[in-house]
Design a protein around this motif. Structure first.
Motif, short mmCIF file in Angstrom:
data_model
loop_
_atom_site.label_atom_id
_atom_site.label_comp_id
_atom_site.label_asym_id
_atom_site.label_seq_id
_atom_site.Cartn_x
_atom_site.Cartn_y
_atom_site.Cartn_z
N ARG A 23 2.24 6.91 -6.69
CA ARG A 23 1.26 7.92 -7.08
C ARG A 23 1.85 9.34 -6.95
O ARG A 23 1.64 10.19 -7.81
CB ARG A 23 0.00 7.78 -6.21
N ASP A 24 2.62 9.56 -5.90
CA ASP A 24 3.31 10.86 -5.78
C ASP A 24 4.21 11.09 -6.99
O ASP A 24 4.26 12.19 -7.54
CB ASP A 24 4.18 10.92 -4.51
N LYS B 101 0.83 -1.21 0.00
CA LYS B 101 0.00 0.00 0.00
C LYS B 101 0.87 1.26 0.00
O LYS B 101 0.64 2.19 -0.78
CB LYS B 101 -0.92 -0.01 1.23
N GLU B 102 1.88 1.30 0.87
CA GLU B 102 2.75 2.48 0.94
C GLU B 102 3.45 2.71 -0.39
O GLU B 102 3.53 3.84 -0.88
CB GLU B 102 3.81 2.31 2.05
N HIS C 19 6.56 13.52 0.52
CA HIS C 19 6.96 12.27 -0.12
C HIS C 19 8.29 11.77 0.46
O HIS C 19 8.42 10.60 0.84
CB HIS C 19 7.08 12.50 -1.63
N HIS D 27 2.54 1.84 -3.37
CA HIS D 27 1.61 2.39 -4.38
C HIS D 27 1.34 3.86 -4.12
O HIS D 27 1.24 4.65 -5.07
CB HIS D 27 0.31 1.58 -4.40
N MET D 28 1.25 4.25 -2.85
CA MET D 28 1.04 5.67 -2.54
C MET D 28 2.25 6.50 -3.01
O MET D 28 2.08 7.58 -3.59
CB MET D 28 0.81 5.87 -1.04
N PHE D 29 3.45 5.98 -2.78
CA PHE D 29 4.64 6.74 -3.19
C PHE D 29 4.76 6.79 -4.72
O PHE D 29 5.19 7.80 -5.27
CB PHE D 29 5.91 6.15 -2.55
#
Ligand SMILES: [Fe+2]
Ligand SMILES: [Fe+2]
Length: 141
Positions: free
Chosen positions: A90-91, A83-84, A130, A86-88
């Motif tokens: 996205r940034d 999850k983390e 980020h 994928h979030m990074f």
């Protein structure tokens, strides 16, 4: 130039890459902001072009290297970070999209606009969070 390999895998060296890139992006952004508010539009455009190049060659190159290597390795080793990561990623996409939008607007307007200034400042804010997020989440044993 992208920095690859072991430098990304260790917190200390990864953090110093972040700090160097952030400080320089912030300094060029400060110069561009000042020129914009002083209405020195020709120099402001030069600073904006230099800043686009900086984001592309330093920050987005670092992001590409992470997406293509470091994150893939981490996902294999620590699937609990999916999850983390994928979030990074996205940034990273936001960096690419915002820089592409700024470039497009520069080529249409041939001058720096308030919208571009806002977007350059937004990039810095995203980058700050980020970097902190990566440093705090991706290096736990
Ligand atoms: Fe990153
Ligand atoms: Fe990073």
């Amino acid at each position: 130039m992208a920095i690859t390999g072991p430098a990304l895998r260790h917190l200390d060296s990864h953090r110093s890459i972040h700090q160097g890139a952030y400080a320089e992006a912030r300094d060029i952004t400060d110069v561009m902001n000042r020129l914009f508010y002083d209405n020195r539009m020709e120099d402001c455009l030069k600073a904006a072009n230099a800043l686009v190049e900086y984001w592309e060659t330093r920050v987005i190159a670092h992001a590409d290297t992470e997406d293509e290597g470091f994150y893939k390795e981490l996902l294999e080793k620590k699937p609990e970070l999916t999850k983390e990561i994928h979030m990074f990623s996205r940034d990273h996409d936001l960096f690419r999209k915002i820089v592409a939008d700024i470039k497009e607007e520069i080529s249409e307007e041939e001058k720096v606009t308030k919208n571009m200034v806002n977007q350059f400042n937004a990039l810095l804010i995203i980058k700050k969070h980020h970097n902190k997020g990566e440093e705090e989440n991706l290096f736990t044993e």
